[in-house]
Every structure is written in structure tokens, then in C-alpha cells.
Design a protein around this motif. Structure first.
Motif, mmCIF file in Angstrom:
data_model
loop_
_atom_site.group_PDB
_atom_site.id
_atom_site.type_symbol
_atom_site.label_atom_id
_atom_site.label_comp_id
_atom_site.label_asym_id
_atom_site.label_seq_id
_atom_site.Cartn_x
_atom_site.Cartn_y
_atom_site.Cartn_z
ATOM 1 N N ASP A 1 -9.266 -2.808 5.802
ATOM 2 C CA ASP A 1 -9.341 -4.183 6.288
ATOM 3 C C ASP A 1 -7.953 -4.727 6.536
ATOM 4 N N LEU A 2 -7.819 -5.463 7.608
ATOM 5 C CA LEU A 2 -6.522 -6.077 7.863
ATOM 6 C C LEU A 2 -6.461 -7.435 7.165
ATOM 7 N N THR A 3 -5.992 -7.416 5.922
ATOM 8 C CA THR A 3 -5.787 -8.661 5.177
ATOM 9 C C THR A 3 -4.421 -8.574 4.507
ATOM 10 N N PRO A 4 -3.829 -9.721 4.211
ATOM 11 C CA PRO A 4 -2.529 -9.679 3.525
ATOM 12 C C PRO A 4 -2.610 -8.882 2.228
ATOM 13 N N SER A 5 -3.721 -9.004 1.500
ATOM 14 C CA SER A 5 -3.771 -8.301 0.220
ATOM 15 C C SER A 5 -3.938 -6.792 0.405
ATOM 16 N N ALA A 6 -4.629 -6.376 1.477
ATOM 17 C CA ALA A 6 -4.749 -4.925 1.712
ATOM 18 C C ALA A 6 -3.374 -4.328 2.020
ATOM 19 N N ILE A 7 -2.570 -5.062 2.793
ATOM 20 C CA ILE A 7 -1.216 -4.556 3.095
ATOM 21 C C ILE A 7 -0.411 -4.503 1.793
ATOM 22 N N TYR A 8 -0.514 -5.580 1.020
ATOM 23 C CA TYR A 8 0.211 -5.652 -0.258
ATOM 24 C C TYR A 8 -0.167 -4.476 -1.151
ATOM 25 N N ASN A 9 -1.462 -4.247 -1.306
ATOM 26 C CA ASN A 9 -1.919 -3.200 -2.219
ATOM 27 C C ASN A 9 -1.528 -1.809 -1.740
ATOM 28 N N THR A 10 -1.561 -1.593 -0.441
ATOM 29 C CA THR A 10 -1.274 -0.249 0.063
ATOM 30 C C THR A 10 0.230 0.042 0.010
ATOM 31 N N VAL A 11 1.029 -0.968 0.325
ATOM 32 C CA VAL A 11 2.473 -0.779 0.144
ATOM 33 C C VAL A 11 2.750 -0.522 -1.338
ATOM 34 N N GLY A 12 2.062 -1.273 -2.188
ATOM 35 C CA GLY A 12 2.221 -1.090 -3.635
ATOM 36 C C GLY A 12 1.854 0.325 -4.078
ATOM 37 N N TRP A 13 0.821 0.836 -3.501
ATOM 38 C CA TRP A 13 0.364 2.195 -3.817
ATOM 39 C C TRP A 13 1.427 3.221 -3.404
ATOM 40 N N ALA A 14 1.971 3.039 -2.207
ATOM 41 C CA ALA A 14 3.007 3.964 -1.720
ATOM 42 C C ALA A 14 4.251 3.896 -2.621
ATOM 43 N N VAL A 15 4.631 2.680 -2.988
ATOM 44 C CA VAL A 15 5.816 2.509 -3.830
ATOM 45 C C VAL A 15 5.566 3.110 -5.215
ATOM 46 N N TRP A 16 4.365 2.906 -5.724
ATOM 47 C CA TRP A 16 3.998 3.513 -7.011
ATOM 48 C C TRP A 16 4.106 5.040 -6.929
ATOM 49 N N ALA A 17 3.581 5.611 -5.830
ATOM 50 C CA ALA A 17 3.628 7.074 -5.676
ATOM 51 C C ALA A 17 5.078 7.555 -5.564
ATOM 52 N N TYR A 18 5.910 6.756 -4.916
ATOM 53 C CA TYR A 18 7.323 7.125 -4.771
ATOM 54 C C TYR A 18 7.978 7.256 -6.146
ATOM 55 N N TYR A 19 7.662 6.318 -7.037
ATOM 56 C CA TYR A 19 8.276 6.357 -8.372
ATOM 57 C C TYR A 19 7.574 7.324 -9.320
ATOM 58 N N ASN A 20 6.269 7.534 -9.121
ATOM 59 C CA ASN A 20 5.495 8.298 -10.111
ATOM 60 C C ASN A 20 4.941 9.637 -9.647
ATOM 61 N N ARG A 21 4.939 9.885 -8.368
ATOM 62 C CA ARG A 21 4.406 11.148 -7.832
ATOM 63 C C ARG A 21 5.400 11.743 -6.826
ATOM 64 N N ARG A 22 6.646 11.780 -7.196
ATOM 65 C CA ARG A 22 7.688 12.145 -6.248
ATOM 66 C C ARG A 22 7.487 13.538 -5.620
ATOM 67 N N PRO A 23 7.110 14.562 -6.431
ATOM 68 C CA PRO A 23 6.917 15.876 -5.793
ATOM 69 C C PRO A 23 5.832 15.834 -4.714
ATOM 70 N N GLN A 24 4.785 15.049 -4.970
ATOM 71 C CA GLN A 24 3.723 14.957 -3.961
ATOM 72 C C GLN A 24 4.240 14.260 -2.696
ATOM 73 N N ILE A 25 5.063 13.240 -2.902
ATOM 74 C CA ILE A 25 5.638 12.535 -1.752
ATOM 75 C C ILE A 25 6.480 13.500 -0.915
ATOM 76 N N GLU A 26 7.306 14.277 -1.595
ATOM 77 C CA GLU A 26 8.173 15.216 -0.853
ATOM 78 C C GLU A 26 7.324 16.257 -0.115
ATOM 79 N N ALA A 27 6.236 16.709 -0.756
ATOM 80 C CA ALA A 27 5.369 17.698 -0.099
ATOM 81 C C ALA A 27 4.683 17.088 1.123
ATOM 82 N N MET A 28 4.293 15.816 1.002
ATOM 83 C CA MET A 28 3.643 15.150 2.152
ATOM 84 C C MET A 28 4.588 15.067 3.342
ATOM 85 N N ARG A 29 5.850 14.781 3.067
ATOM 86 C CA ARG A 29 6.833 14.711 4.162
ATOM 87 C C ARG A 29 6.825 16.016 4.955
#
Ligand code: ADP
Ligand code: GLC
Length: 490
Positions: A434-462
Motif C-alpha cells: 500500500d502506498l501510505t506514509p507508514s508503509a514507506i516508514y516501515n519498509t525503510v525501517g525494515w531495510a535499515v534493520w536488515a543492514y544493521y542485523n543481517r549484513r551478510p544477507q544484505i551483501e549476498a542480495m547485492r
């Protein structure tokens, strides 16, 4: 096969959006596969005549009531290989001797646009007569050249054009060329054709709608958008017309120009890189932070955006005053964000003000190839919360540069990005529905969380994203198949 692209934009001559990239890259890809491809575009004021060759003699173009006179220039499309793509420029002082392609800030849609592009669409046929070259396929793009299929069907399909077919590509259904029907006389088609071709649109005339009704084959720029445009939600009132033509309508994903958008050869970035040596990406991040006056921090997630600032791109939900989520994103999360873009005045002003008040959000209002390349290369994530997206090129550039797209699950974004799966670690980006401010907020939050907590997975995704083949070669083959289908049933 002989193909003539009729277009209002083409890189490097005239561009407002991805249409320009797509048309030129497709033409080059078709030529590379041995086809005879030519292009025709208006000679806008910004296109320097001294670099073009003038064809002998003036060219008359019949319009409602009288004949317009124009000149024709030509040049080879840059990037052409052994088999050059010739570009023809239609020069008409009154229509194109001014700043702007479709308009200028004080007049975003020129009052005479219906006549400018009616003239241009008719000139396409006169051009063929002038140069004695007749295509098998007349390929039109979006509303500005939507009259090409109409003219072919209603009057021009005789003589040397008897076997020519038309293809219309919809790059963006949000722009249809809807004008006062008082302009119709200029097409010189007669009122019977007005209704047969379906120009009629609530007492106005709709150029794209007439083109959709008249083209032999139709496509849009991703399979998912082809399906979406046949629904009420994304059909911009033309879903019924597209459903009616569904037998001739398909979706073909755009490619990207891998000579221009390639981290291994990109001259805009400090050091080239590839999936086997990513050190250049870290250098690009540093250069980007410096270029945008951010603290040089290798381990803070950096989110980039390159965009037209219009409603289509979800800018209301992100930047809307007191509504958009940008303020909470930048305040609550330990990240940096950079943007280059231009567009609607309210949004440009809001962004300037936000960049002043938020220390981790930096923006340049304007247009810059250099900075767009640096953002694609130097960012960790690329944000594209589009309301709708026929294809989208930037998310593909991102994938090629190992930058993970954060996108809405719509149109071509859904066809190109695979959502992160936290269990398996698979995916190439982060998506929301859904295009809502909170969906953008939550998804950016999810990506940032993964960056700090799932770094090997992030690098593999790249690396997964970087391995994907987004070259035009595949897409060009699909266009050829569409042309062949049209020619077979023509
Ligand atoms: P659209 O055509 O709807 O704007 P696309 O993603 O298909 O979206 O294409 C946008 C193109 O325009 C891309 O090549 C992108 O890099 C470029 N672009 C958009 N805004 C800017 C900008 N401010 N500076 C540089 N390039 C830009
Ligand atoms: C349009 C669309 C964009 C697409 C481009 C090229 O501008 O908005 O999604 O990538 O055309 O086809």
C-alpha cells in the motif's frame, strides 16, 4: 526488417524521462540484431542544428485546411555500431523553435501541443515519401505520436504504405493528450473518423485513446503493468479500451543501456567495481557523502533517490507537509539520505526546507547525469515508492550497481525486484503493497534493520542483483516477435 521509431523524446537529443532512454536503447539493440532502424523526432530548439545535416528541399505537411512547411535534418544516433540508426529531425520554427519539449514552467502544457504533435505525426509519413524509404513497422510511443497509427489506418495505408503496420508503446498511461476537440480540424480526418477511432472523451479529444484503438499491435513496458492497466485501479479510464484490445496488447520489460549503466566501466564514479571486487562501491559511497556534504561514515546505511518530483513517484506520501514520512524516517533511524530531482514546485520547496532542517537528509534540486550515477553507485538502498510505475529504469540501474531497491509492489517494479525473504535470505530488495506514509516508514525501517542485523544477507542480495541480465537484447527480441505477429496478421 525496416522499422521507423516516431518519438517525441530520444537520448541524447531530448529527454524528460525514461521514454528517451528506452526508445534510443531499443533502436540500437534492434540495429545490432541486423535490422534497418530509423528514428524521427522534432528538431527542438535545444538541438543544435550545426551538428546535423540538412536534407535538400523543404517538406510540405498537409494539415487541416492548409499545408505546413518544414525542413528535415539528419544525423546518426550516437552509440550506433556498424549498422547505424539514422535520426531525422523535423524542423518547424513556429511549433518547435522555443524552449521546452511539452512546456515550460510558466506553461507546463503548451496550448498548441495538440497541433504541434498532430503536425509531427503527419510529418512522419511525408518524411518517408521525401527520403523514399518505407518501413515495415511504424513504431509510435505515448500520446505525442499516437496519431501515427490513426493516420496509417485512416488514409495513409495505400501505395508504399499498403503493407506497413503500426505498433504503439504505452510508456505511461497517466499522460493521454486530452485536448479541446476544437483542435481536431487540424488532423484533417473528418468527423466520422473522430468517432470510429474513438477520439471522443467526454466532449474532449483523447489522442492516446484514438491511438490505442487504431494501432495494429500495442504494448506497455512491463508485463505486470500490462495487466494492471486493464483494471480500474490503474487504467486511467482507458482500462475498458485496453481490455477490448487485450488480444493485441502485451507487456515487454524495458532493458537498460549496459554501456552507460555499468559499474565496471562507469566514468562518473571514482573507481569501477564488479561483483567480484566491491571496493569501488565503498569509494563511491564516500564520494557521494562528500558530494552531498554528509559525514563520511562507511557503516551508516545510505538511501538514495533520483526522481521526477511528481505524484506518480509517491512524493506526496514521502514529502507531503505534515503527512509524508520523511521527517520520522530521518529523525527515528540512524541513516543518511540523498536525493536529486526536479518537478512540482511545492515538492521542490518542501525538499529544500527539509534538507535545511534535517541533518541527515541532503538534496539537490535539478538534473544531473553525474550525480545520478554517483547516487546509484554510492547508495546502499534506492527508494522508489511509486504510485504506479509502467517499468521504471532506476530500480534496474540500482540492481546493476548492487544497490538494493526499496519499492512499492507495483508495475515494472514488481517485475524486476524480488522481496527480501528473512528466512532464506533470498531477494534483491524490499517491497510494500500500500502506498501510505507508514508503509514507506516501515519498509525503510525494515531495510535499515536488515543492514544493521543481517549484513551478510544484505551483501549476498547485492550480488544477486548485480548478476541479473537487464540488457536490451532480450527485450528487443520480444519487440521483433510482436512486429512479426503484426506483419503476419496485417
Ligand atoms: P520516469 O520516466 O517515469 O521518470 P524512469 O525510471 O523510467 O522513470 O526513468 C527516469 C530516468 O530519468 C532515469 O534515466 C533517471 O536516471 C533519470 N532522471 C530522473 N530525474 C533525474 C535527475 N534529477 N537527474 C538525473 N537523472 C534523472
Ligand atoms: C515512463 C514510465 C517509466 C518507464 C519509462 C520508459 O516514463 O513512467 O516507468 O520506465 O516510461 O518506458
Amino acid at each position: 526488417m525496416k522499422i521507423l521509431m516516431a518519438t517525441s523524446e530520444a537520448l541524447p537529443f531530448a529527454k524528460t524521462g525514461g521514454l528517451a532512454d528506452a526508445v534510443s536503447a531499443l533502436s540500437l539493440a534492434l540495429a545490432k540484431q541486423g535490422h534497418e532502424v530509423r528514428m524521427v523526432i522534432p528538431r527542438y530548439y535545444s538541438i543544435d542544428r550545426s551538428k546535423l545535416r540538412l536534407l535538400d528541399g523543404a517538406m510540405g505537411v498537409p494539415t487541416g485546411g492548409y499545408e505546413e512547411w518544414s525542413a528535415v535534418y539528419t544525423a546518426a544516433l550516437p552509440g550506433s555500431s556498424k549498422n547505424p540508426v539514422l535520426v531525422y529531425f523535423i524542423d518547424h520554427e513556429q511549433f518547435f523553435g522555443r524552449d521546452g519539449i511539452y512546456g515550460v514552467p510558466s506553461e507546463p502544457d503548451f496550448l498548441d501541443n495538440p497541433r504541434r504533435f498532430t503536425f509531427f505525426s503527419r510529418a512522419v509519413f511525408q518524411l518517408c515519401r521525401k527520403i523514399g524509404w518505407y518501413p515495415d513497422v511504424l513504431h509510435a510511443h505515448d500520446w505525442p505520436t499516437a496519431l501515427v497509427p490513426v493516420f496509417l489506418k485512416y488514409g495513409e495505408r495505400t501505395g508504399e504504405f499498403a503493407k506497413t503496420i503500426s505498433v504503439l508503446t504505452i510508456h505511461n498511461l497517466g499522460y493521454q493528450g486530452i485536448y479541446n476537440r476544437d483542435n481536431y480540424y487540424y488532423a484533417n480526418l473528418g468527423w466520422d473518423v473522430f468517432y470510429w477511432a474513438g477520439f471522443d472523451d467526454w466532449n474532449m479529444m483523447n489522442l492516446l485513446k484514438a491511438g490505442i484503438n487504431s494501432a495494429d499491435k500495442l504494448n506497455t513496458v512491463s508485463p505486470n503493468y500490462a495487466a494492471e492497466t486493464q483494471t480500474q485501479v490503474h487504467g486511467f479510464r482507458l482500462d475498458g479500451v485496453l481490455r477490448y484490445r487485450s488480444g493485441d496488447y502485451t507487456g515487454i520489460l524495458n532493458g537498460i543501456d549496459t554501456e552507460v549503466w555499468n559499474p565496471k566501466t562507469d566514468s562518473y564514479i571514482p573507481r569501477p567495481y564488479s561483483s567480484t571486487d566491491m571496493t569501488g562501491k565503498a569509494a563511491a559511497k564516500e564520494a557521494l557523502q562528500k558530494a552531498f556534504n554528509l559525514p563520511v561514515e562507511p557503516d551508516i546505511p545510505l538511501i538514495g533517490m533520483v526522481t521526477r518530483l511528481t505524484e506518480q513517484k509517491g512524493v506526496g506520501e514521502l514529502f507531503g507537509p505534515a503527512y509524508g514520512s520523511i521527517w520520522s524516517i530521518c529523525r527515528d533511524m540512524n541513516l543518511q539520505m540523498v536525493l536529486i530531482g526536479s518537478g512540482e514546485a511545492w515538492c521542490e520547496n518542501e525538499i529544500k526546507s527539509l534538507a535545511y532542517r534535517l541533518s541527515n537528509f541532503k538534496a539537490h534540486i535539478g538534473y544531473s547525469e553525474t550525480e545520478s550515477h554517483l547516487i546509484e553507485a554510492g547508495s546502499d538502498f534506492f527508494l522508489m515508492p511509486s504510485r504506479y510505475e509502467p517499468c521504471g529504469l532506476n530500480q534496474m540501474y540500482s540492481l546493476a550497481y548492487g544497490t538494493l531497491p526499496i519499492v512499492r509492489n507495483t508495475g515494472g517494479l514488481a517485475d524486476t525486484v524480488v522481496n527480501f525473504n528473512q528466512e532464506t535470505g533470498e531477494g534483491t530488495g524490499f517491497m510494500f503493497d500500500d502506498l501510505t506514509p507508514s508503509a514507506i516508514y516501515n519498509t525503510v525501517g525494515w531495510a535499515v534493520w536488515a543492514y544493521y542485523n543481517r549484513r551478510p544477507q544484505i551483501e549476498a542480495m547485492r550480488l544477486t542483483g548485480m548478476k541479473h541480465d537487464f540488457s536490451w537484447e532480450k527485450s528487443a527480441k520480444k519487440y521483433l516477435a510482436l512486429y512479426e505477429k503484426g506483419l503476419a496478421s496485417g
